[in-house]
Design an enzyme around this catalytic site. Structure first.
Site, PDB file in Angstrom:
ATOM      1  CB  SER B 128      -0.865  -0.010   1.260  1.00  0.00           C
ATOM      2  OG  SER B 128      -1.458   1.246   1.461  1.00  0.00           O
ATOM      3  CE1 TYR B 156      -3.593  -2.363   5.536  1.00  0.00           C
ATOM      4  CE2 TYR B 156      -3.188  -0.035   5.069  1.00  0.00           C
ATOM      5  CZ  TYR B 156      -3.425  -1.318   4.625  1.00  0.00           C
ATOM      6  OH  TYR B 156      -3.507  -1.577   3.289  1.00  0.00           O
ATOM      7  CE  LYS B 160      -1.431  -4.319   3.302  1.00  0.00           C
ATOM      8  NZ  LYS B 160      -1.699  -5.647   2.699  1.00  0.00           N
TER       9      LYS B 160
END
Lengths: 693, 693
Positions: B128, B156, B160
């Site tokens: 991302s 989050y 990643k």
């Protein structure tokens, strides 16, 4: 009495973890250790027990095992966690990165999840200066402050940084709950000054000091110095070395810092633990050569990929906030390391020593240790009662013993192989007087108290052992017992050491007892209660055929209650004819007599450790051709043909020779001095079993 | 025929995963999907099956479940992995960071460990743009190139980045083995133009487009715009929106790029997947209002913490190396999203639809779906045979069916509830000629072939279903079957759609069949073989008492082999008196006749879908008070009182009404045209069961 805070120490069997446990206990914390032992040994924990004089609950659990770890949280009221556990070899991490990430990250997550579940919210994390990566890539970042940007250059460092990030995110998610200290270590070196614990790397050491130590003790050929063309005082790279004891103390400082924060206030903060002083490789080399007195061979080779000139800590934040700074320099670290290395040249990993478990699960407390394992003479000893569980001569067992720890705990005990204390043999009517007070022990043997009565050492778990292999043929196992007055019918808190020394060449097993009291005096008389059977292979159910010879015929006369009358008598039976031994039969003769070693001795000194060992009994079985000689420092000895043997054994399945002080000495003015241990004194006694075959 | 490469798609039931599966199959890859369904629905996979006309093996497995995931590697020859699975809500990740780290990191590690074990070494990772964090903190980093320093600002994003680091370290540990593509997504929007799959967030949507769509369909009150005081064209922040179909195609491009690399050469490389064009929030708002024709209410509120002015991709690396760029702009994305939102206003999550499993384990292929679940009229349908498993009127079951899928597969099948194809009813001697070729089917009914003989649809697993709730009272379930010529005794590869439409208000169940062939013509005749019992509650073992009325008395005459003689006869039995129905008894009357709906109709058109439904049979049971009316587009219908019922049921436990083409039409010139489906034509037929009670 305030309840002490219980700290869960993950990886507590390891190098830094074990040193931190020492400091925790010295600072009044209780510990529980969790370690999967993948790169450490339970023996460090066994040694910690003796070093700290504390029982340390231990769980062989991998942190990734949620259910196994949860059991620890259920069984202990954990106050805080110091998290050392993790794979830590930089080079290996570049080869098997998935293993490093899986173990280090998942282990930490499971631990934190359980902390969250059990509302344990104080956490000290063992991070590393590795998270900074090459701090020399920034201007003005040497010495390295905590504000230095992070950028590990290998998977090991990535796992440390990953965990730091998890901790910062966890704190941010519950800012009033979590108290987190992130400690970034520089280069830990040295060992505990006791010489009992230290770094014990498996395989080729990655770090300078352990490598040098292995060269010094002859395990490696020479030291390689990677590059001497750096821009330093002597051309070799500069690192910040920190004595492991200083480092351990940094954990206490950070834990106390967290403890002092208000209950509803969280924190997550990083502290460097370093000295602030850099040393070059060659400076450390010189310090170690000086400490060891050995000029270690070395060779300069090319620079190692990833190495940089200077990685020195800026430790100001820890100094200011934690009130902590290093106190021990590199030369002290080298001295302590050298003591550890010379006293434990192979660390904890000794050939000729093995361990099994006396309980069904891997309960390390219930461990059976075998010294001389794999040799022609080997002894197995349990923590419970520091009991001699088995003794094998040329592969043949010559003593009675059980397979499981629980079998030693039957109520109808016959003290099979056990250490007997505080008071071996009978005390008349269980009564004695000491310092003007009268004591009544529980009666457990006719009208008398025998073998310490209830609270007898045979049913107590000893601390330790410390296992060593001081010479090629010698193995030692040292156990300790803290027998507190509140757990005893006797006065005073007693500290006992039981040391087994096995010599596989001479087939001798020496058992030495030493003991001290701190405040109050106590009666004491210690012995070992092994039952021998020299012909187990062909006639394990009876001592019949054993030729026994008792050296003295002077014996203490006893009345119908087996209480000494005060008279010394000559036992007029065949056995006392030293020209020929008595052959024991299936039914008799049956002995249970206390003999004098030497009727002219003055048996009133408490410490007989330094005394010469005197032969007291010999036994021989012609069928096995095994001969036993029992010697002792003690003034008397009980000989017992096991006619009341019980608890799974038949009468006359084994015989015992129990050297000790005179029966009921505590109640006889003439002998009392030999069984009263006062503060400042040391009790001592030694027994030797010597075999030939 | 070359074996197609099998791609394991983790999280393939999710938004981006499902769109990528479409593109994979269109590009000749086979897929297998693993998804724990924690934030997605199996129904997206069921729809993918119909959209792609491919069976897609699916495993409901959490990636952290090593053994469950290993089964997938054992059962499929995996060529490469595209890894979408992961928790992805930024806000939630700040509240439960441990869950995010545990799920995302461990899931990836277990996946990579199994890939290593099974030598699967091509990996495309769903990363991302979040890994860049606030790229505006650096000079000259907008648009953002892959070289931009990384610094996620939430857990989050940390997961990643953590996974990216793991991948880079893994590649570095085995550089000649691993081929890794790290795809950094910008803002995916839109939906598949088919309207069948799209984004279906649980709870309140975090992203602009799904939120607007929910406002537009009335699920949310208004849109909140967080800040209009940024330094942009209209004051709102700029983001790089990318149509999810473009994004999906980026995965194909990267997979093909990896496929094209030499076998002994590894790679680990990052590519931005973005358009390179930024749009402001209000620009996207305008595009969506235009696409939907709805002026969505919105409110400007304060800036949201962590938001920055501009995050636009520099997609040059992907353009140059992957030969990929976006082709669909924001207005197309809005149009496609609006189609998805209006056709599926509640996404995949429909009230009134439930699913269980016809097999013991959670085998999604063997699923039993209930439409109208919880209402007064509900139908349960199995993928196997697109079979009507159960039909409940006011809570009372009125059809025969089994509990388990395996029960439908007994060799002595009675076609309970099944879709019958390719050719319902008898073909004389199993013979027919088509386009100058003679065909012989396996004889399975006396001297004839019945119900498609071997290869009958009742034992084939259909694809899908697509489940919808198009109006308040209506539920639809659409199944598809690709019946390839190599799996059939009939010529031609047939594509069949079976559509069940349930109206809970009118208590009608419509079953519509459509079918097409591409190359070769085939005989076709389809029906449903439900056995009704209108009084199961009180007399489940017999249809006795049922009052049945057959609308026509014109019937096809048959010989002793049940083959039509060519004559039309009037059946002179009571049932054909339309003034009063025939009451079925325990033993008789027994019917197994083919009737004409209308003797004057010209039954030679293949497509009867558009035809008016005509009532063919009514049935009523006075004890239950349930009435059934069967209507159909078809020219004839078989009525059968179940006198040979088998496979766990008693004779006369249910009766069947089977509308279809004339018996043995394929062998009668007059009727042949109605049962031959040629390329370019569409077969159609419809049956309705209507209840009142």
């Amino acid at each position: 009495m305030t309840t002490q805070k219980r700290v869960l120490v993950t990886g507590g069997a390891g190098y830094i973890g074990s040193h931190t446990v020492v400091e925790l206990i010295e600072n009044g914390y209780e510990c529980v250790i969790v370690d999967n032992l993948c790169n450490s040994s339970y023996d460090s924990v066994a040694r910690l027990e003796i070093l700290t004089k504390h029982h340390i609950p231990f769980y062989k659990v991998d942190l990734c095992d949620h259910d196994g770890l949860e059991k620890v949280f259920q069984e202990h009221n954990i106050d805080s966690v110091i998290h050392f556990a993790g794979l830590k070899a930089v080079g290996e991490s570049t080869q098997i990165p998935l293993t490093y990430y899986h173990n280090n990250i998942l282990g930490t997550l499971v631990l934190l999840e359980l902390m969250q579940k059990y509302h344990v919210e104080k956490f000290v994390f063992s991070s590393s200066a590795t998270v900074y990566g090459d701090a020399t890539r920034f201007p003005d970042m040497i010495p390295i402050p905590e504000e230095c940007p992070l950028g590990p250059t290998n998977p090991y460092g990535q796992t440390k940084l990953g965990i730091e990030n998890i901790l910062r995110d966890l704190y941010n998610s519950q800012k009033d709950i979590w108290k987190v200290a992130i400690l970034r270590y520089f280069n830990p070196i040295g060992a505990h000054p006791s010489g009992l614990i230290g770094e014990d790397p498996l395989g080729i050491p990655n770090n300078l000091l352990p490598y040098m130590a292995q060269v010094a003790v002859g395990r490696r050929e020479k030291l390689y110095v990677f590059g001497n063309d750096y821009d330093s005082r002597d051309g070799t790279p500069i690192r910040d070395y920190i004595h492991v004891v200083d480092l351990a103390k940094g954990h206490i400082a950070s834990l106390k810092y967290l403890d002092a924060i208000d209950q509803k206030t969280g924190i997550c903060r990083e502290w460097n633990l370093g000295s602030g002083t850099g040393s070059t490789v060659l400076e450390v080399y010189r310090a170690f050569c000086d400490a060891s007195g050995i000029e270690i061979p070395y060779e300069i080779t090319g620079r190692r990929a990833g190495d940089v000139l200077n990685l020195t800590a800026k430790p100001d934040r820890a100094t200011k906030e934690l009130k902590w700074k290093t106190e021990l320099d590199v030369s002290i670290a080298c001295k302590d390391l050298w003591k550890w290395a010379t006293e434990n040249p192979f660390g904890y990993q000794l050939n000729g020593i093995s361990a099994t478990f006396g309980t069904d699960e891997e309960e390390f407390d219930g461990r059976f240790v075998t010294i001389g394992s794999g040799s022609r003479f080997q002894a197995t000893i349990a923590n419970l009662g520091a009991t001699l569980v088995d003794l094998k001569v040329d592969g043949q067992s010559v003593v009675l013993g059980y397979e499981k720890e629980s079998q030693y705990l039957t109520p109808d005990t016959c003290y099979i192989g056990a250490t007997i204390g505080r008071y071996a043999n009978r005390i008349a009517h269980g009564k004695f007087a000491l310092n003007g007070k009268d004591y009544q022990l529980t009666i457990n043997n006719g009208v008398n108290a025998n073998h310490g009565s209830i609270g007898s050492f045979h049913a107590k778990r000893f601390l330790g052992p410390i296992l060593k292999n001081p010479t090629k043929d010698t193995f030692t196992a040292e156990y300790a017992l803290i027998d507190n007055s509140e757990d005893s019918e006797f006065p005073g808190s007693l500290q006992v050491i039981v040391n087994y020394t096995l010599n596989v060449a001479t087939k001798t097993l020496d058992i030495e007892y030493t003991a001290q009291v701190e405040v109050e005096a106590t009666p004491i008389n210690m012995t070992n209660h092994t039952y021998f059977n020299l012909n187990k292979l062909y006639g394990s159910d009876s001592i019949a055929g054993t030729e026994i010879k008792v050296i003295s015929n002077k014996s203490i006369d006893v009345d119908e209650n087996v209480i000494p009358t005060g008279k010394i008598v000559d036992r007029e039976i065949a056995t006392f004819d030293d020209s020929k031994p008595t052959v024991l039969g299936k039914e008799g003769p049956d002995y249970d007599y206390n003999f004098f070693v030497d009727a002219t001795a003055t048996p009133n000194q408490i410490d007989t450790r330094g005394n010469e060992l005197k032969l007291v009994t010999t036994a021989y079985h012609p069928e096995s051709n095994i001969k036993l000689e029992v010697s002792s420092t003690e003034p008397s000895y009980q000989v017992y043909t096991g006619d009341w043997l019980c608890a799974g054994f038949h009468p006359r399945q084994g015989f015992a020779v129990e050297p000790g002080r005179y029966v009921n000495a505590i109640n006889q003015d003439k002998y009392k001095g030999s069984v009263i241990l006062k503060p400042g004194e040391t009790f001592g006694a030694k027994i030797q079993y010597k075999f030939s075959a």
